[in-house]
Design a protein around this motif. Sequence first.
Motif, short mmCIF file in Angstrom:
data_model
loop_
_atom_site.label_atom_id
_atom_site.label_comp_id
_atom_site.label_asym_id
_atom_site.label_seq_id
_atom_site.Cartn_x
_atom_site.Cartn_y
_atom_site.Cartn_z
N CYS A 93 0.93 -1.11 -0.04
CA CYS A 93 0.02 -0.15 -0.07
C CYS A 93 0.96 1.26 0.07
O CYS A 93 1.37 1.52 1.00
N CYS A 100 0.13 -4.57 2.82
CA CYS A 100 -1.05 -4.67 3.67
C CYS A 100 -1.98 -5.91 3.22
O CYS A 100 -1.58 -6.61 2.16
N LEU A 137 -2.35 -3.36 8.09
CA LEU A 137 -1.18 -2.97 7.61
C LEU A 137 -0.13 -4.13 8.35
O LEU A 137 -0.15 -4.10 9.56
#
Length: 155
Positions: A93, A100, A137
Amino acid sequence: MAPAVARVLFLQLVLGPTLVVDIKVQIAIKNFRMLHVDYPRVNYPEGFQGYCNGLMAYVRGRKQSWFCPQIHYTVHAPWGEIKRFCLYSDSFCENYDEYCTVTEDSFPVTICSLASGQPPVSCHYNDTLTNQRLYLLCSGKHDAEPIDGLTHPRS
């Protein structure tokens, strides 16, 4: 004596940045787990006037901040069930500069939102319990752990 000093200096220059990054990642994992995972769900005493008021008192104390966050998400599932989604992540990401993933499963999540019309340091929260997929994340691409997360909007 000079070769020993040279080796220590070399190790500090080469391994130092790696150790600092590893410590930061470990702190991020610990903070995510302590601030966003509550399993089994804690029952706060009646004096807190609800789950979110008790939780947010803990969160503010843990962060050592009197600031009242507008919103806070807490997942009520075992750490191992959440963590397994970061074991392998193909997605990077760019907005967060982290790997992620989106969980396949929905999890029980409490959303604590700051009640409107509060004085700046008087934090009173409303709580909503829902089931949602998580946007996590991860600390890396392989064998990683969650370092932050949000609920997935399309749950």
